[in-house]
Design a protein around this motif. Structure first.
Motif, short mmCIF file in Angstrom:
data_model
loop_
_atom_site.label_atom_id
_atom_site.label_comp_id
_atom_site.label_asym_id
_atom_site.label_seq_id
_atom_site.Cartn_x
_atom_site.Cartn_y
_atom_site.Cartn_z
N VAL A 172 69.41 88.85 -7.03
CA VAL A 172 69.49 89.50 -5.86
C VAL A 172 70.58 89.79 -5.27
O VAL A 172 70.35 90.68 -4.47
N GLY B 202 78.23 90.13 -5.77
CA GLY B 202 79.48 90.21 -5.01
C GLY B 202 80.60 90.42 -5.75
O GLY B 202 80.65 90.75 -6.96
N CYS C 142 80.68 86.68 -7.76
CA CYS C 142 79.86 85.80 -8.54
C CYS C 142 78.52 86.80 -8.56
O CYS C 142 78.37 87.64 -7.89
N ALA D 150 68.88 80.22 -2.46
CA ALA D 150 69.70 81.29 -2.97
C ALA D 150 70.88 80.56 -3.84
O ALA D 150 71.37 79.50 -3.53
N LYS E 198 74.27 80.87 -5.98
CA LYS E 198 75.42 81.81 -6.20
C LYS E 198 76.18 81.09 -7.40
O LYS E 198 76.57 79.96 -7.30
N LEU F 298 74.94 80.67 7.38
CA LEU F 298 73.99 80.31 6.27
C LEU F 298 74.08 78.81 6.02
O LEU F 298 75.28 78.27 6.05
N GLU G 210 70.52 78.41 1.73
CA GLU G 210 69.19 78.71 2.13
C GLU G 210 69.04 80.42 1.61
O GLU G 210 69.89 81.27 1.62
N TYR G 211 67.73 80.67 1.16
CA TYR G 211 67.44 82.13 0.72
C TYR G 211 67.01 82.95 1.89
O TYR G 211 66.28 82.76 2.74
N GLY H 152 67.85 89.51 2.34
CA GLY H 152 69.24 89.82 1.81
C GLY H 152 70.41 90.12 2.70
O GLY H 152 70.43 89.68 3.87
N SER H 153 71.33 90.97 2.19
CA SER H 153 72.39 91.42 3.47
C SER H 153 72.16 92.03 4.59
O SER H 153 70.94 93.10 4.35
N ASN I 266 71.85 95.70 3.34
CA ASN I 266 70.46 96.04 2.59
C ASN I 266 69.27 96.24 3.58
O ASN I 266 68.66 97.09 3.58
N ASN J 3 78.57 90.47 3.96
CA ASN J 3 78.48 89.19 4.09
C ASN J 3 77.67 88.61 5.06
O ASN J 3 78.02 87.31 5.23
N LEU K 119 73.84 87.90 6.54
CA LEU K 119 72.73 87.93 5.94
C LEU K 119 71.57 88.04 7.11
O LEU K 119 72.04 87.65 8.11
N ASP L 36 79.16 83.76 2.68
CA ASP L 36 80.32 84.27 1.91
C ASP L 36 81.82 83.63 2.67
O ASP L 36 82.39 84.34 3.12
P1 ADP Z 1 80.78 87.22 -2.98
O1 ADP Z 1 81.50 86.03 -2.54
O2 ADP Z 1 80.69 87.47 -4.56
O3 ADP Z 1 80.97 88.36 -2.19
P2 ADP Z 1 78.30 86.87 -1.45
O4 ADP Z 1 78.17 85.60 -0.83
O5 ADP Z 1 78.83 87.73 -0.59
O6 ADP Z 1 79.08 86.90 -2.79
O7 ADP Z 1 76.80 87.40 -2.04
C1 ADP Z 1 76.72 88.66 -2.61
C2 ADP Z 1 75.54 89.17 -2.39
O8 ADP Z 1 74.35 88.41 -2.62
C3 ADP Z 1 75.40 89.55 -0.60
O9 ADP Z 1 75.81 90.65 -0.28
C4 ADP Z 1 73.73 89.43 -0.42
O10 ADP Z 1 73.28 90.73 -1.04
C5 ADP Z 1 73.16 88.52 -1.59
N1 ADP Z 1 73.31 87.20 -1.27
C6 ADP Z 1 74.17 86.19 -0.99
N2 ADP Z 1 73.59 85.11 -0.38
C7 ADP Z 1 72.34 85.31 -0.21
C8 ADP Z 1 71.27 84.23 0.37
N3 ADP Z 1 71.39 83.15 0.82
N4 ADP Z 1 70.07 85.09 0.37
C9 ADP Z 1 69.79 86.23 -0.22
N5 ADP Z 1 70.72 86.96 -0.62
C10 ADP Z 1 71.89 86.58 -0.62
#
Ligand code: ADP
Ligand code: MG
Ligand code: MG
Length: 363
Positions: A43, A46, A49, A62, A64, A92, A114-115, A119-120, A123, A172, A174, A185
């Motif tokens: 979904v 980053g 990850c 979610a 990661k 989060l 938590e999901y 999304g972000s 988005n 970062n 959501l 994040d």
């Molecule tokens: P990174 O540390 O690699 O930047 P993030 O935690 O920012 O990773 O997550 C990358 C992307 O994944 C976010 O921008 C978002 O689109 C999606 N994402 C992250 N956490 C969640 C979540 N809890 N639920 C839904 N989507 C998520």
């Protein structure tokens, strides 16, 4: 004495190899039962990850997944989520972490949270518009989450220092199903306490400010001029600058701010002024030397008090003078006031509320 000296050497060596001091953290105990966890579709991606939708005990989560090379980010993030009093409706919710052998027998690290089905924030902004109140709610809750992190807490026999996020941006943050924001994040987040960063080992100051997403870097970060004598305030001000850009992004998608016209498509801050992937130097020239900020849309020229206050609040977040910026708590309070201001404006303005009652009271 020799032993003490050796310990000191090992410590300072470690901190040289590991300037962020993350190796010091003991690996967390696994807190997710991997046999119960089903990893489903990708979904989000980053820098460090991949994020998947997963199923854990019948509920959506979610997941990661960090590759071995990003272990430090993982450890840092898990450490932050495990701090006392981190929980907040606008932060989060962390559910657990674990490690496993991935493909090719390389270790991978899993962080379960938590999901968020929307999304972000980025988005969400790409695909949605909302009215003034919806805009205020997104902004207010993002500010509330940051205010909670920035606030040190001491209650119920446990305490935690203030936390600075250091990578606030619309990827970062959501969006929850109730259309409020949560801060996520914590890969770069850090505990701060007055002039000192709460972590062990030698300090290498360049690494304290040398992180984040270039587009969202404040002028003082771009200039290498963050005042580390008061680290706590300085790094909070860096977060607030970035929050200002996020509030601008949220504002530009508010349908009520383009009366009679279409809402323009979502844009990243500075995408009108700079190339798609601005470098650190591009940002230095534009934001720091040129003192430029994202422009407010033409439709916002209308002289209404609520809109003026919104623009002022955003400008007071991204002020060039870092010490003049608002605190996160103050941003939250200002946005709460904005919610009410708009209603007043509606009932007072005869052009926006041209009912017979409104017309008579206006004449
Ligand atoms: P990174 O540390 O690699 O930047 P993030 O935690 O920012 O990773 O997550 C990358 C992307 O994944 C976010 O921008 C978002 O689109 C999606 N994402 C992250 N956490 C969640 C979540 N809890 N639920 C839904 N989507 C998520
Ligand atoms: Mg991220
Ligand atoms: Mg990260």
């Amino acid at each position: 004495i020799f032993l003490l000296f050796r310990m000191y050497r090992i410590r300072s060596l470690k901190s040289k190899m590991d300037p962020l001091g993350m190796l010091e953290a003991a690996p967390p105990e696994p807190s997710v039962d991997l046999d119960q966890l089903k990893v489903m579709n990708l979904v989000g991606q980053g820098r460090y990850c991949n994020v998947y939708r997963g199923i854990l005990e019948e509920g959506e989560v979610a997941v990661k997944i960090f590759a071995g090379a990003s272990r430090q980010c993982y450890l840092n993030e898990v450490e932050m989520y495990n701090l006392a009093h981190i929980e907040h409706p606008n932060v989060l919710r962390f559910l657990g972490s674990s490690e496993r052998m991935g493909q090719d027998n390389w270790p991978e690290y899993l962080l379960v949270a938590e999901y968020m089905s929307h999304g972000s924030l980025m988005n969400y902004l790409k695909e949605n518009t909302y009215d003034w109140l919806g805009m205020c709610r997104l902004g207010q809750t993002a500010a509330a989450g940051l205010a909670h992190l920035h606030q040190s807490v001491d209650k119920g026999g446990s305490s935690r220092p203030a936390i600075v996020h250091r990578d606030i941006n619309s990827r970062n943050v959501l969006v929850k199903s109730d259309l409020t924001c949560v801060i996520g994040d914590f890969g770069f987040a850090m505990k701060v306490f007055g002039s000192s960063v709460v972590r062990e080992g030698d300090e290498d100051n360049s690494t304290i400010t040398d992180v984040g997403t270039v587009r969202y870097m404040s002028p003082e970060v771009l200039d290498g001029a963050v005042n580390l004598r008061d680290c706590e305030s300085a790094l909070k001000q860096v977060d607030i600058y970035a929050l200002g850009l996020v509030l601008w992004e949220i504002g530009t998608r508010c349908s009520e701010l383009y009366p009679g016209g279409d809402v323009p498509p979502y844009k990243l801050p500075f995408s009108d002024e700079l190339c798609p992937h601005p470098t650190f130097e591009d940002m230095q020239v534009h934001v720091s030397r040129g003192r430029k900020r994202p422009a407010f849309p033409d439709a916002w020229k209308e002289n209404n008090q609520a809109l003026r206050s919104l623009k002022e609040t955003i400008e007071d977040c991204w002020d060039h003078d870092s010490e003049a910026r608002l605190t996160a708590l103050c941003v939250e309070e200002r946005i709460i006031e904005l919610m009410v201001l708009w209603d007043k404006h509606h009932t007072v303005s005869p052009t926006i509320n041209p009912t017979s009652e409104g017309m008579t009271s206006a004449t």
